[in-house]
Design a protein around this motif. Structure first.
Motif, short mmCIF file in Angstrom:
data_model
loop_
_atom_site.label_atom_id
_atom_site.label_comp_id
_atom_site.label_asym_id
_atom_site.label_seq_id
_atom_site.Cartn_x
_atom_site.Cartn_y
_atom_site.Cartn_z
N ILE A 36 0.84 -1.19 0.00
CA ILE A 36 0.00 0.00 0.00
C ILE A 36 0.88 1.25 0.00
O ILE A 36 0.59 2.21 -0.71
N LYS A 91 -5.32 1.40 8.80
CA LYS A 91 -5.20 1.10 7.38
C LYS A 91 -6.49 1.46 6.65
O LYS A 91 -6.49 2.17 5.65
N ILE A 95 -7.01 4.55 3.88
CA ILE A 95 -7.51 4.26 2.53
C ILE A 95 -8.79 5.04 2.27
O ILE A 95 -8.98 5.62 1.20
N GLN A 139 -8.67 1.19 -7.51
CA GLN A 139 -7.58 0.47 -6.84
C GLN A 139 -7.69 0.59 -5.33
O GLN A 139 -7.52 -0.40 -4.61
N LEU A 143 -8.47 -2.32 -2.11
CA LEU A 143 -7.64 -2.59 -0.92
C LEU A 143 -8.47 -3.01 0.27
O LEU A 143 -7.95 -3.66 1.19
N GLU A 146 -8.53 -6.77 0.71
CA GLU A 146 -7.26 -7.47 1.00
C GLU A 146 -7.13 -7.77 2.47
O GLU A 146 -7.59 -7.12 3.33
#
Length: 146
Positions: A36, A91, A95, A139, A143, A146
């Motif tokens: 990332i 995280k 994002i 994109q 994430l 993931e």
């Protein structure tokens, strides 16, 4: 052709791109996951490329654009850093903030597309950049899985 209106429109795009560069660099500093971090740094470089492309096109019109980011972008970056420091899901929050920044960038590009003063060849450049921002949103959205 109203050069002042074109200048204001392109300066909005440049400012937004600078916010993107600084936002992605801040996000890369705050995230630990290397894949990332690499994506964020790549997107920061892409925005730097957008800036240079627009500035070069503006110079052809006799317009010199300023190198700056906005105060709104500064507060957004500060918010990213604060959220990541205090959030158990830093995280996801980082994002999410990156996606919000990209969505605001699309709004700026859309506004500039509506400006009839901007020459057609610049519209094409801006449409390509906007498309790449939408690819970045996709994109970033990926994430989350993931």
């Amino acid at each position: 052709m109203n050069k002042k209106k074109i200048e204001r429109a392109l300066q909005d795009v440049i400012d937004t791109c600078y916010d993107g560069v600084e936002g992605y660099e801040t996000a890369a500093d705050e995230i630990e996951e290397e894949s990332i971090k690499t994506l964020f740094l790549r997107l920061a470089q892409q925005r730097k490329g957008f800036i240079e492309e627009i500035k070069n096109e503006a110079l052809k019109l006799g317009i010199e654009l300023n190198d700056s980011a906005t105060s709104k972008g500064f507060f957004h970056r500060t918010w990213i850093a604060a959220k990541s420091a205090f959030s158990p899901d830093s995280k996801g929050k980082i994002i999410e903030e990156a996606m919000d920044g990209e969505k605001r960038a699309v709004d700026v590009y859309t506004k500039v597309h509506a400006n009839p003063e901007v020459p057609q060849y610049l519209h094409e450049t801006l449409k390509e950049q906007e498309h790449l921002i939408k690819v970045a949103i996709h994109q970033l959205n990926g994430l989350f899985s993931e």
